[in-house]
Design a protein around this motif. Structure first.
Motif, PDB file in Angstrom:
ATOM      1  N   GLU A 375       0.838  -1.185   0.000  1.00 45.67           N
ATOM      2  CA  GLU A 375       0.000   0.000   0.000  1.00 45.67           C
ATOM      3  C   GLU A 375       0.877   1.240   0.000  1.00 45.67           C
ATOM      4  O   GLU A 375       1.803   1.352   0.793  1.00 45.67           O
ATOM      5  CB  GLU A 375      -0.883   0.004   1.268  1.00 45.67           C
ATOM      6  N   GLY A 376       0.587   2.152  -0.889  1.00 47.27           N
ATOM      7  CA  GLY A 376       1.230   3.456  -0.797  1.00 47.27           C
ATOM      8  C   GLY A 376       2.314   3.700  -1.817  1.00 47.27           C
ATOM      9  O   GLY A 376       2.497   2.972  -2.777  1.00 47.27           O
ATOM     10  N   ASP A 377       3.059   4.738  -1.534  1.00 46.31           N
ATOM     11  CA  ASP A 377       4.097   5.277  -2.408  1.00 46.31           C
ATOM     12  C   ASP A 377       5.434   5.083  -1.718  1.00 46.31           C
ATOM     13  O   ASP A 377       5.591   5.393  -0.527  1.00 46.31           O
ATOM     14  CB  ASP A 377       3.790   6.773  -2.626  1.00 46.31           C
ATOM     15  N   VAL A 378       6.425   4.583  -2.434  1.00 45.21           N
ATOM     16  CA  VAL A 378       7.735   4.348  -1.814  1.00 45.21           C
ATOM     17  C   VAL A 378       8.358   5.630  -1.279  1.00 45.21           C
ATOM     18  O   VAL A 378       9.227   5.600  -0.397  1.00 45.21           O
ATOM     19  CB  VAL A 378       8.715   3.685  -2.802  1.00 45.21           C
ATOM     20  N   SER A 379       7.928   6.744  -1.775  1.00 43.92           N
ATOM     21  CA  SER A 379       8.505   8.017  -1.323  1.00 43.92           C
ATOM     22  C   SER A 379       7.782   8.597  -0.112  1.00 43.92           C
ATOM     23  O   SER A 379       8.239   9.568   0.489  1.00 43.92           O
ATOM     24  CB  SER A 379       8.465   9.043  -2.471  1.00 43.92           C
ATOM     25  N   VAL A 380       6.630   8.000   0.246  1.00 44.70           N
ATOM     26  CA  VAL A 380       5.848   8.502   1.384  1.00 44.70           C
ATOM     27  C   VAL A 380       5.506   7.336   2.305  1.00 44.70           C
ATOM     28  O   VAL A 380       4.749   6.444   1.932  1.00 44.70           O
ATOM     29  CB  VAL A 380       4.546   9.191   0.917  1.00 44.70           C
ATOM     30  N   SER A 381       6.065   7.350   3.509  1.00 46.57           N
ATOM     31  CA  SER A 381       5.788   6.288   4.472  1.00 46.57           C
ATOM     32  C   SER A 381       4.550   6.630   5.294  1.00 46.57           C
ATOM     33  O   SER A 381       4.347   7.781   5.667  1.00 46.57           O
ATOM     34  CB  SER A 381       6.986   6.105   5.410  1.00 46.57           C
ATOM     35  N   LYS A 382       3.722   5.620   5.536  1.00 52.58           N
ATOM     36  CA  LYS A 382       2.525   5.812   6.357  1.00 52.58           C
ATOM     37  C   LYS A 382       2.700   5.054   7.666  1.00 52.58           C
ATOM     38  O   LYS A 382       3.051   3.883   7.658  1.00 52.58           O
ATOM     39  CB  LYS A 382       1.283   5.294   5.621  1.00 52.58           C
ATOM     40  N   PRO A 383       2.447   5.718   8.797  1.00 49.88           N
ATOM     41  CA  PRO A 383       2.643   5.047  10.085  1.00 49.88           C
ATOM     42  C   PRO A 383       1.618   3.965  10.397  1.00 49.88           C
ATOM     43  O   PRO A 383       1.797   3.196  11.324  1.00 49.88           O
ATOM     44  CB  PRO A 383       2.548   6.193  11.097  1.00 49.88           C
ATOM     45  N   ALA A 384       0.536   3.899   9.642  1.00 57.54           N
ATOM     46  CA  ALA A 384      -0.466   2.839   9.811  1.00 57.54           C
ATOM     47  C   ALA A 384      -1.020   2.490   8.446  1.00 57.54           C
ATOM     48  O   ALA A 384      -1.178   3.353   7.582  1.00 57.54           O
ATOM     49  CB  ALA A 384      -1.585   3.295  10.740  1.00 57.54           C
ATOM     50  N   LYS A 385      -1.311   1.212   8.247  1.00 56.19           N
ATOM     51  CA  LYS A 385      -1.801   0.734   6.952  1.00 56.19           C
ATOM     52  C   LYS A 385      -3.252   0.273   7.083  1.00 56.19           C
ATOM     53  O   LYS A 385      -3.668  -0.237   8.104  1.00 56.19           O
ATOM     54  CB  LYS A 385      -0.943  -0.434   6.460  1.00 56.19           C
ATOM     55  N   ASN A 386      -4.000   0.463   6.017  1.00 53.52           N
ATOM     56  CA  ASN A 386      -5.418   0.096   6.009  1.00 53.52           C
ATOM     57  C   ASN A 386      -5.619  -1.405   6.222  1.00 53.52           C
ATOM     58  O   ASN A 386      -4.805  -2.194   5.762  1.00 53.52           O
ATOM     59  CB  ASN A 386      -6.052   0.514   4.669  1.00 53.52           C
ATOM     60  N   PRO A 387      -6.734  -1.751   6.892  1.00 57.02           N
ATOM     61  CA  PRO A 387      -7.710  -0.854   7.513  1.00 57.02           C
ATOM     62  C   PRO A 387      -7.156  -0.204   8.780  1.00 57.02           C
ATOM     63  O   PRO A 387      -6.397  -0.840   9.516  1.00 57.02           O
ATOM     64  CB  PRO A 387      -8.892  -1.767   7.826  1.00 57.02           C
ATOM     65  N   ILE A 388      -7.541   1.045   9.002  1.00 60.10           N
ATOM     66  CA  ILE A 388      -7.011   1.796  10.141  1.00 60.10           C
ATOM     67  C   ILE A 388      -8.134   2.304  11.035  1.00 60.10           C
ATOM     68  O   ILE A 388      -9.282   2.436  10.605  1.00 60.10           O
ATOM     69  CB  ILE A 388      -6.134   2.983   9.683  1.00 60.10           C
ATOM     70  N   LEU A 389      -7.753   2.587  12.271  1.00 62.74           N
ATOM     71  CA  LEU A 389      -8.654   3.211  13.233  1.00 62.74           C
ATOM     72  C   LEU A 389      -8.126   4.614  13.506  1.00 62.74           C
ATOM     73  O   LEU A 389      -6.974   4.779  13.896  1.00 62.74           O
ATOM     74  CB  LEU A 389      -8.695   2.409  14.526  1.00 62.74           C
ATOM     75  N   ASN A 390      -8.953   5.612  13.264  1.00 62.02           N
ATOM     76  CA  ASN A 390      -8.595   6.998  13.567  1.00 62.02           C
ATOM     77  C   ASN A 390      -9.094   7.348  14.961  1.00 62.02           C
ATOM     78  O   ASN A 390     -10.256   7.111  15.289  1.00 62.02           O
ATOM     79  CB  ASN A 390      -9.209   7.949  12.548  1.00 62.02           C
ATOM     80  N   ILE A 391      -8.215   7.929  15.771  1.00 65.43           N
ATOM     81  CA  ILE A 391      -8.578   8.316  17.140  1.00 65.43           C
ATOM     82  C   ILE A 391      -8.353   9.813  17.290  1.00 65.43           C
ATOM     83  O   ILE A 391      -7.226  10.298  17.147  1.00 65.43           O
ATOM     84  CB  ILE A 391      -7.740   7.541  18.169  1.00 65.43           C
ATOM     85  N   SER A 392      -9.417  10.522  17.565  1.00 61.05           N
ATOM     86  CA  SER A 392      -9.329  11.979  17.703  1.00 61.05           C
ATOM     87  C   SER A 392      -8.934  12.355  19.132  1.00 61.05           C
ATOM     88  O   SER A 392      -8.990  11.531  20.048  1.00 61.05           O
ATOM     89  CB  SER A 392     -10.674  12.625  17.360  1.00 61.05           C
ATOM     90  N   ASP A 393      -8.571  13.632  19.310  1.00 61.33           N
ATOM     91  CA  ASP A 393      -8.232  14.118  20.650  1.00 61.33           C
ATOM     92  C   ASP A 393      -9.404  13.973  21.609  1.00 61.33           C
ATOM     93  O   ASP A 393      -9.238  13.566  22.761  1.00 61.33           O
ATOM     94  CB  ASP A 393      -7.819  15.599  20.583  1.00 61.33           C
ATOM     95  N   SER A 394     -10.587  14.295  21.127  1.00 59.73           N
ATOM     96  CA  SER A 394     -11.764  14.232  22.005  1.00 59.73           C
ATOM     97  C   SER A 394     -12.061  12.796  22.416  1.00 59.73           C
ATOM     98  O   SER A 394     -12.454  12.527  23.563  1.00 59.73           O
ATOM     99  CB  SER A 394     -12.983  14.843  21.304  1.00 59.73           C
TER     100      SER A 394
END
Length: 773
Positions: A375-394
Motif C-alpha cells: 500500500e502506498g508510495d515508496v517516497s511517502v511512508s505511512k505510520p499505519a496501513k489500512n484498515p485503520i482506526l482513527n482516534i481523535s483528541d476528544s
C-alpha cells in the motif's frame, strides 16, 4: 572372546545410561512403576525417542509398513513377520514389540544397533510389559482432551499447605523423595512479589511497612495492594507484547515508524481493569465484528496487525499479503493455542494431527481481511496501513481515556477489518502463494475441538467463540501455563509454544488441568489466577539449595525450592531507574529513545525515512520504563537484546535466559547505570548522615534487604579506597560525575559524591540486584 566381553560391557553401559535417562524423565518419578501405565505419559515418550524414526507418522521414513503412533496400524498383522502382531492386548509375551525391545540378540533387537537410538532401559521395558498387560490402551493426545478437575490430593506435609496448588506440588515431591523449603524471609519475599506483580522493586516505605506489619493477613493485603497498582498492567503487558510481536517500526527495507502504541496502552489498561481473558481474546480476534463494536473493541484487533510490513516498490502484493496472513495464523496458533501448526503450511504435520487442508481452513479465517500486500508510495511512508482506526483528541479524552495521547495530531492504528464478500481460500502447493490447488472453507482444527458450522459463523467471530469455549482443551491450559512460566521461570509444560506431540509433557498434569478448569469456572479472572499462584507455599518458599533435594532434583522440576532467575531486560532498566529515584512513572504513550551507542541505526539503514538516524530523546523521556523503549525491528535496543529481550519480529512465548560477559560489561558502562548511580549519590549527599548510613540506605533500596556486616565492611572499604584516590587526584571526580543528562547538584562535595557513586554502581553490578530470588 575379548571382543565378545567388550560387546557385553558396551551393552551394559548403554542399559545403565538408558536407566539413568529414565530416572530424569518427567513421565515417571525416579523410575518408580506407576499404579497404571499411561500411553500419553509413559509409553508415547519412549516410542517418540526410540521408535517413531522408523515406525512413526513420516511415511517417507517408515519401515516394514509398521506405524506405532496410531492403534489401527499397531494392532494389525505385521507384513514382514507372518502371524505376528506389534501389540497383542493383555499378552506382552506374544507382542512382537515387547519381544524385540527385551531381546539381547542384536540381530533381532529393536531399536537396531545401526539406528544409534540406544536400547531401552529395564524400567522402560517393564513399563511396556505392564502397559500391554493392562490392555495396551492408546489414548488421545493429553492436550486435546478437555481438562477436568482431579480430586485435590491428600499429603502428609499438611501444615505447609496454603492452597490447593500446594497439595498437587507436595504430592509429587513426596513421591519423588524431596521436600519443600521453608518460607523465604520477609525481605526477599517482598522483593520477589513486587518484581513479579509490578516489575519494580519495592519502595523503602513498602519495605518498612511490611517488615513492621505483624498481622497474619499482611501478605494477602500486600498482594492485593500490588495487584491494584497501575504498574501491574505494565508488568503483565510485557509478555503479551512478545506474543503479539509488538514493535515501533515495520521491519522491512527502510524499516520506518509505525504507530501501534495506542494498542499497547490498551493492553496495559485491559490487565489493570482485569478484563476476563475470554473477553480479552475475543476482542483481539474479532472485536471489529462484534455487534455495534465500539472503538476500544476495534482497537484491540491491532493485535493481529503488529506483523512486519513492506513499503518497498516493485514487490508482488499478493506474495506479501499471503505472508501477513501466515504470520497471523502462526501468532494465533502458537501464542493462543500453543501449537506448531505452521508445520502444516507446506504439508501435513509430521507429528500432530493437523493436515495441510486443516491449516488452510484455519488460515481462511484471516484471509478475508481488507488488508493488502502493498500500500502506498515508496517516497511517502505511512505510520499505519489500512484498515485503520482513527482516534481523535476528544475520543482520547472522553472514551479511550487510557490512551496517553499528548500531541494534537491525528492518531492512526492498523486494525482488522472484514471484507463484504468472502475471499476464496485455497490450499497452497508447498505453501507457495501463487500455486493454489483445492478450495477450502474456514474451519478450526478438528483434533483440538470440532468447529460447529451450524451454530457458529465461519468468520473470525466464530473462531473467537471456538477459541474461548469452555470445551476447548487448549486455550485455558496454555494461558495458565504462560502465567506459571512468568512466575516460576518454567511452565508446567516446559515447551510453552508446543503442546503438541513433540512438546514436553507437563510435569504436573493434574495441577495444570485443575488450575485451567478453576480459571474458567471463575470467569477467566486473571488477577485471581495470579493471586492464587503467589499465595501458595510453593511460591513463598526460600530459594536455598539443599543438597538432599538437589541430588534428587537438580533441575528443580518438583519445585522443592524457589527458582533462581534474572528479571527480564525491561525490568533490569526499571530496577535501576526506580531505586535511584529517576523513574518517570507515567503510564503509556509513544515509545521513547533513551541513550544508545552512536551509529547503530545508521550502519543498518538505507539512509531514507524518519528512522535513518537515531535521535535520542531528552528530559523525562530518558527515564521511562523499559517497556516504552523504541523497538526498531532491524536494530533492536542493544542493552535489551543483551539481556535476552525478544526482538519482536515474530510471536515469542518464552525468552531465553543467558549469562554472558556482555551483560556485565553493559552493567558497568551503560550511561543509564552510571547516571542513576550519580543521581542516587547526589541525593544521598543531601542527607545529613555518615557515609556508612548512606551506603546502608543505598544497599537497602537496590538489593531490597538489610546489608550484612561483612557486606558493609566490603562496601565501606571500597568507598574509602575510592575516596582516597579522588582526594589524591589519582581519579578525577568531575570526570566521573559527568554521567548522563540529569542536572548535577553542584552544592555537594565532589570527591565524596564520586566515591559514593562508584560504590552504588558496584551495588548495581551485584548479581543479586537483578535476580528475582
Amino acid at each position: 572372546m575379548k571382543f565378545k566381553i567388550l560387546g557385553v560391557f558396551a551393552l551394559l553401559i548403554i542399559t545403565v545410561v538408558g536407566w539413568l535417562a529414565c530416572m530424569n524423565n518427567n513421565s515417571s518419578i525416579a523410575g518408580t512403576m506407576p499404579d497404571k501405565v499411561s500411553y500419553n505419559f509413559h509409553i508415547r515418550p519412549i516410542l517418540s525417542d526410540k521408535c517413531f524414526k522408523c515406525h512413526g507418522p513420516d511415511v517417507n521414513k517408515r519401515e516394514a509398513g509398521l506405524r506405532l503412533d496410531i492403534p489401527d496400524s499397531a494392532f494389525k498383522p505385521l507384513k514382514e513377520t507372518k502371524g505376528a502382531f506389534a501389540f497383542v492386548p493383555f499378552k506382552p509375551e506374544e507382542s512382537e514389540v515387547y519381544k524385540r525391545i527385551s531381546s539381547l540378540d542384536t540381530g533381532y533387537q529393536m531399536p537396531t544397533p545401526s539406528s544409534h537410538l540406544g536400547v531401552l532401559s529395564a524400567h522402560e521395558i517393564a513399563l511396556f510389559k505392564k502397559w500391554i498387560s493392562e490392555g495396551a490402551k492408546y489414548e488421545p493426545h493429553w492436550a486435546f482432551v478437555k481438562p477436568v478437575k482431579a480430586p485435590v490430593p491428600a499429603v502428609k506435609n499438611k501444615e505447609v499447605v496454603k492452597n490447593e496448588i500446594d497439595n498437587f506440588i507436595i504430592a509429587k515431591q513426596e513421591a519423588a523423595g524431596v521436600s519443600m523449603n521453608e518460607e523465604a524471609d520477609k525481605e526477599r519475599l517482598l522483593k520477589r512479589l513486587s518484581l513479579d506483580l509490578t516489575g519494580l522493586p519495592p519502595t523503602e516505605k513498602m519495605m518498612d511497612d511490611f517488615m513492621a506489619n505483624k498481622n497474619a493477613n499482611a501478605y494477602d493485603v500486600l498482594i492485593d495492594t500490588l495487584l491494584s497498582r497501575p504498574e501491574y498492567g505494565e508488568k503483565m503487558a510485557v509478555h503479551w507484547l512478545d506474543i503479539a510481536r509488538y514493535a515501533d517500526s515495520y521491519g522491512y527495507q527502510d524499516d520506518n515508524v509505525r504507530t501501534q502504541w495506542a494498542w499497547r496502552d490498551w493492553v496495559i489498561h485491559a490487565f489493570n481493569e482485569n478484563l476476563p481473558y475470554n473477553t480479552f481474546l475475543t476482542w483481539q480476534i474479532a472485536g471489529d465484528m462484534l455487534p455495534k463494536a465500539n472503538k476500544e473493541e476495534v482497537l484491540a484487533t491491532a493485535f493481529f496487525r503488529n506483523h512486519k510490513y513492506t513499503e518497498e516498490g516493485g514487490v508482488v502484493p499478493e506474495e506479501y499479503r499471503i505472508s501477513y496472513i501466515l504470520d497471523k495464523t502462526k501468532t494465533y496458533t502458537k501464542g493462543i493455542l500453543g501449537l506448531t501448526a505452521e508445520c502444516a503450511q507446506c504439508h501435513d504435520h509430521k507429528y500432530d494431527p493437523i493436515s495441510q487442508k486443516e491449516y488452510y481452513q484455519l488460515f481462511a479465517f484471516f484471509n478475508n481481511t481488507k488488508e493488502v500486500g502493498y500500500e502506498g508510495d515508496v517516497s511517502v511512508s505511512k505510520p499505519a496501513k489500512n484498515p485503520i482506526l482513527n482516534i481523535s483528541d476528544s475520543e482520547a479524552r472522553s472514551v479511550l481515556t487510557f490512551i496517553n495521547k499528548k500531541d494534537t495530531g491525528a492518531m492512526t492504528v492498523s486494525v482488522m477489518g472484514e471484507r463484504d464478500t468472502m475471499r476464496k481460500t485455497y490450499i497452497l502447493n508447498r505453501g507457495v502463494y501463487d500455486q493454489p490447488t483445492i478450495e477450502v472453507m474456514p474451519s478450526a482444527i478438528k483434533a483440538v475441538m470440532p468447529f460447529d458450522t451450524v451454530a457458529t459463523p465461519r468468520n473470525r467471530l466464530g473462531l473467537a467463540a471456538w477459541t474461548v469455549s469452555q470445551n476447548n482443551p487448549l486455550t485455558a491450559r496454555v494461558f495458565v501455563n504462560h502465567i506459571w512460566q512468568e512466575i516460576f521461570g518454567r511452565g508446567i509444560v516446559k515447551t510453552a509454544g508446543d503442546f503438541g506431540m513433540q512438546g514436553e509433557l507437563p510435569t504436573h498434569p493434574e495441577l495444570l488441568d485443575w488450575l485451567s478448569v478453576d480459571f474458567m469456572e471463575h470467569g477467566w479472572d486473571v488477577k485471581r489466577l495470579v493471586k492464587q499462584i503467589v499465595s501458595s507455599a510453593t511460591y513463598r518458599q526460600s530459594g536455598k539449595v539443599k543438597d538432599e533435594n538437589y541430588k534428587k532434583d537438580p533441575e528443580n522440576i518438583w519445585l522443592s525450592r524457589a527458582p533462581r532467575m534474572k528479571v527480564k531486560a525491561e525490568f533490569v532498566r526499571d530496577i535501576i531507574l526506580a531505586s535511584s529515584g529517576l523513574l518517570v512513572d507515567k503510564i503509556g504513550g509513544p515509545s521513547v529513545k533513551p541513550y544508545q551507542t552512536k551509529g547503530l541505526w545508521e550502519m543498518a539503514s538505507s539512509g531514507r525515512g524518519e528512522l535513518a538516524t537515531y535521535k535520542q530523546d531528552k528530559g523525562e523521556a530518558l527515564y521511562r520504563r523499559g517497556m516504552y523503549t523504541f523497538i526498531k525491528l532491524t536494530v533492536p535496543p542493544p542493552s535489551m537484546i543483551l539481556f535476552d529481550a525478544s526482538n519482536r519480529d515474530q510471536c515469542e512465548v518464552k525468552r531465553t535466559q543467558t549469562n554472558t560477559p556482555l551483560q556485565a560489561l553493559m552493567m558497568m558502562n551503560d550511561p543509564t547505570v552510571l547516571e542513576a548511580s550519580r543521581v542516587f549519590a547526589q541525593k544521598l549527599m543531601e542527607e545529613k548522615s555518615l557515609p556508612e548510613e548512606k551506603i546502608k540506605k543505598a544497599f537497602h533500596r537496590i538489593i531490597c534487604r538489610t546489608a550484612g556486616t561483612k557486606e558493609m565492611d566490603i562496601l565501606k572499604s571500597y568507598f574509602d579506597d575510592q575516596l582516597k584516590q579522588f582526594q589524591q587526584k589519582q581519579l578525577n571526580a568531575n570526570t566521573t560525575l559527568n554521567a548522563g543528562e540529569y542536572p548535577q547538584d553542584k552544592n555537594v562535595e565532589a570527591n565524596t559524591t564520586a566515591a559514593l557513586m562508584k560504590t552504588i554502581s558496584m551495588m548495581y553490578n551485584m548479581e543479586e540486584a537483578i535476580i528475582k530470588t
